[in-house]
Scaffold this active site. Structure first.
Site, PDB file in Angstrom:
ATOM      1  N   ASP A  35       6.760   8.485  21.940  1.00 34.47           N
ATOM      2  CA  ASP A  35       7.475   7.415  21.233  1.00 34.47           C
ATOM      3  C   ASP A  35       6.432   6.376  20.789  1.00 34.47           C
ATOM      4  O   ASP A  35       5.789   6.537  19.755  1.00 34.47           O
ATOM      5  CB  ASP A  35       8.521   6.864  22.202  1.00 34.47           C
ATOM      6  CG  ASP A  35       9.398   5.794  21.611  1.00 34.47           C
ATOM      7  OD1 ASP A  35       9.610   5.796  20.392  1.00 34.47           O
ATOM      8  OD2 ASP A  35       9.889   4.937  22.377  1.00 34.47           O
ATOM      9  N   THR A  36       6.221   5.332  21.585  1.00 32.98           N
ATOM     10  CA  THR A  36       5.168   4.371  21.222  1.00 32.98           C
ATOM     11  C   THR A  36       3.779   5.005  21.387  1.00 32.98           C
ATOM     12  O   THR A  36       2.803   4.535  20.808  1.00 32.98           O
ATOM     13  CB  THR A  36       5.229   3.117  22.122  1.00 32.98           C
ATOM     14  OG1 THR A  36       4.942   3.507  23.470  1.00 32.98           O
ATOM     15  CG2 THR A  36       6.588   2.438  22.042  1.00 32.98           C
ATOM     16  N   ARG A  41      20.925  14.352  31.087  1.00 29.54           N
ATOM     17  CA  ARG A  41      19.799  15.304  31.080  1.00 29.54           C
ATOM     18  C   ARG A  41      20.260  16.745  30.978  1.00 29.54           C
ATOM     19  O   ARG A  41      19.528  17.603  30.513  1.00 29.54           O
ATOM     20  CB  ARG A  41      18.978  15.167  32.381  1.00 29.54           C
ATOM     21  CG  ARG A  41      18.185  13.902  32.503  1.00 29.54           C
ATOM     22  CD  ARG A  41      17.186  14.017  33.639  1.00 29.54           C
ATOM     23  NE  ARG A  41      16.726  12.732  34.120  1.00 29.54           N
ATOM     24  CZ  ARG A  41      15.760  11.998  33.568  1.00 29.54           C
ATOM     25  NH1 ARG A  41      15.159  12.425  32.492  1.00 29.54           N
ATOM     26  NH2 ARG A  41      15.408  10.837  34.085  1.00 29.54           N
ATOM     27  N   LYS A  68       8.232  10.823  17.822  1.00 33.28           N
ATOM     28  CA  LYS A  68       8.824   9.790  16.950  1.00 33.28           C
ATOM     29  C   LYS A  68       7.681   8.996  16.311  1.00 33.28           C
ATOM     30  O   LYS A  68       7.346   7.899  16.775  1.00 33.28           O
ATOM     31  CB  LYS A  68       9.702   8.844  17.774  1.00 33.28           C
ATOM     32  CG  LYS A  68      11.032   9.445  18.171  1.00 33.28           C
ATOM     33  CD  LYS A  68      12.040   8.389  18.575  1.00 33.28           C
ATOM     34  CE  LYS A  68      11.943   8.009  20.008  1.00 33.28           C
ATOM     35  NZ  LYS A  68      13.073   7.187  20.498  1.00 33.28           N
TER      36      LYS A  68
HETATM   37  P1  5GP Z   1       6.162   6.065  25.057  1.00 33.89           P
HETATM   38  O1  5GP Z   1       5.241   5.639  26.143  1.00 33.89           O
HETATM   39  O2  5GP Z   1       5.566   7.088  24.110  1.00 33.89           O
HETATM   40  O3  5GP Z   1       6.771   4.886  24.338  1.00 33.89           O
HETATM   41  O4  5GP Z   1       7.396   6.707  25.742  1.00 33.89           O
HETATM   42  C1  5GP Z   1       7.361   7.854  26.440  1.00 33.89           C
HETATM   43  C2  5GP Z   1       8.563   8.001  27.332  1.00 33.89           C
HETATM   44  O5  5GP Z   1       9.646   7.152  26.962  1.00 33.89           O
HETATM   45  C3  5GP Z   1       9.087   9.389  27.214  1.00 33.89           C
HETATM   46  O6  5GP Z   1       8.400  10.269  28.071  1.00 33.89           O
HETATM   47  C4  5GP Z   1      10.555   9.216  27.548  1.00 33.89           C
HETATM   48  O7  5GP Z   1      10.738   9.276  28.937  1.00 33.89           O
HETATM   49  C5  5GP Z   1      10.880   7.816  27.055  1.00 33.89           C
HETATM   50  N1  5GP Z   1      11.516   7.856  25.733  1.00 33.89           N
HETATM   51  C6  5GP Z   1      10.984   7.520  24.538  1.00 33.89           C
HETATM   52  N2  5GP Z   1      11.866   7.705  23.548  1.00 33.89           N
HETATM   53  C7  5GP Z   1      12.976   8.181  24.136  1.00 33.89           C
HETATM   54  C8  5GP Z   1      14.247   8.607  23.639  1.00 33.89           C
HETATM   55  O8  5GP Z   1      14.560   8.592  22.442  1.00 33.89           O
HETATM   56  N3  5GP Z   1      15.125   9.047  24.569  1.00 33.89           N
HETATM   57  C9  5GP Z   1      14.856   9.097  25.894  1.00 33.89           C
HETATM   58  N4  5GP Z   1      15.809   9.552  26.695  1.00 33.89           N
HETATM   59  N5  5GP Z   1      13.673   8.718  26.396  1.00 33.89           N
HETATM   60  C10 5GP Z   1      12.750   8.273  25.517  1.00 33.89           C
END
Ligand code: 5GP
Length: 172
Positions: A100-101, A162, A128
Site C-alpha cells: 500500500d504505502t 479473512r 496499490k
Molecule cells: P503499507 O505498509 O504498504 O502501507 O501496508 C501494508 C499492510 O497494510 C498490508 O500488509 C496490509 O496488512 C495492510 N493493508 C494495506 N492496504 C490494505 C487494504 O486495502 N486492506 C487490508 N485489509 N489491509 C491493507
C-alpha cells in the site's frame, strides 16, 4: 463500513494468477532453494495457495509484520518471529498480502538486509501504486488495484473477513 458483495477479484481469477506467479518464480529460482518469508496474518491464504503451485523446493518461514489499525497505516513496523538464521546467505522471497504505502515492505526489507541474505525479492498478491509513500517495487505482483480498502482472501478489516474466498471492496 460495508462489504461490497460483488467481488473485485473472484476466486478463480486469483487461483489462475497465482499459478502464473508460481511458474514465474519456478523459472527464476530453478536449482536454488529459496526461503519464503510469509508475512502474517494477511498473506496466509496467498502463501498457502502459492506454495502448492510451486515446483521449486522452498523453505517456508513466517513473520508477523504489523502496521495497520482499522484502515489507518501506523508506523513504525513491529516485526516479530524472524529467525535470522534462515536469512543469512539465503535467497529470500518476502510474501506479502498487499503493498500500500510501501512502508511495511521497505522497513521489512531493510531489517532483512542487516542479516546478509544472498538476495531479497518481494512477492505481493496486491499492489496499490496510487497510495505509495515510499519507493517500493514488488518483483512479483498478482494484481495492481486502485485505491480501495479491500478484504477477503486473507485480508481483514478489524479482524474480520479473512475467510472470504474472493477479494472485496469495503466501503464507508
Ligand atoms: P503499507 O505498509 O504498504 O502501507 O501496508 C501494508 C499492510 O497494510 C498490508 O500488509 C496490509 O496488512 C495492510 N493493508 C494495506 N492496504 C490494505 C487494504 O486495502 N486492506 C487490508 N485489509 N489491509 C491493507
Amino acid at each position: 463500513m460495508q462489504l461490497n458483495e460483488c467481488p473485485l477479484i473472484d476466486a478463480d481469477t486469483i487461483h489462475q494468477r497465482i499459478g502464473e506467479m508460481a511458474r514465474q518464480i519456478d523459472q527464476v529460482y530453478a536449482g536454488r532453494h529459496p526461503v519464503l518469508l510469509v508475512t502474517l496474518s494477511g498473506a496466509f491464504l496467498f502463501a498457502a495457495d502459492l506454495v502448492r503451485q510451486l515446483r521449486t523446493p522452498v523453505q517456508i518461514e513466517f513473520v508477523r509484520a504489523q502496521s495497520y489499525r482499522g484502515t489507518q497505516s501506523a508506523t513504525p513496523l513491529q516485526l516479530t518471529g524472524l529467525n535470522t538464521e534462515t536469512v543469512v546467505n539465503r535467497h529470500v522471497i518476502v510474501v506479502e498480502d498487499i503493498v500500500d504505502t510501501g512502508r511495511t515492505a521497505h522497513a521489512l526489507t531493510e531489517q532483512l538486509q542487516a542479516h546478509n541474505p544472498a538476495s531479497i525479492r518481494l512477492c505481493a498478491l496486491l499492489d496499490k501504486p496510487a497510495r505509495r509513500e515510499v519507493s517500493v517495487t514488488a518483483d512479483y505482483v498478482g494484481f495492481a488495484i486502485e485505491d480501495h480498502f479491500v478484504v477477503g482472501y486473507g485480508l481483514d478489516y478489524d479482524g474480520l473477513y479473512r475467510q472470504l474466498p474472493a477479494i472485496h471492496v469495503i466501503e464507508a
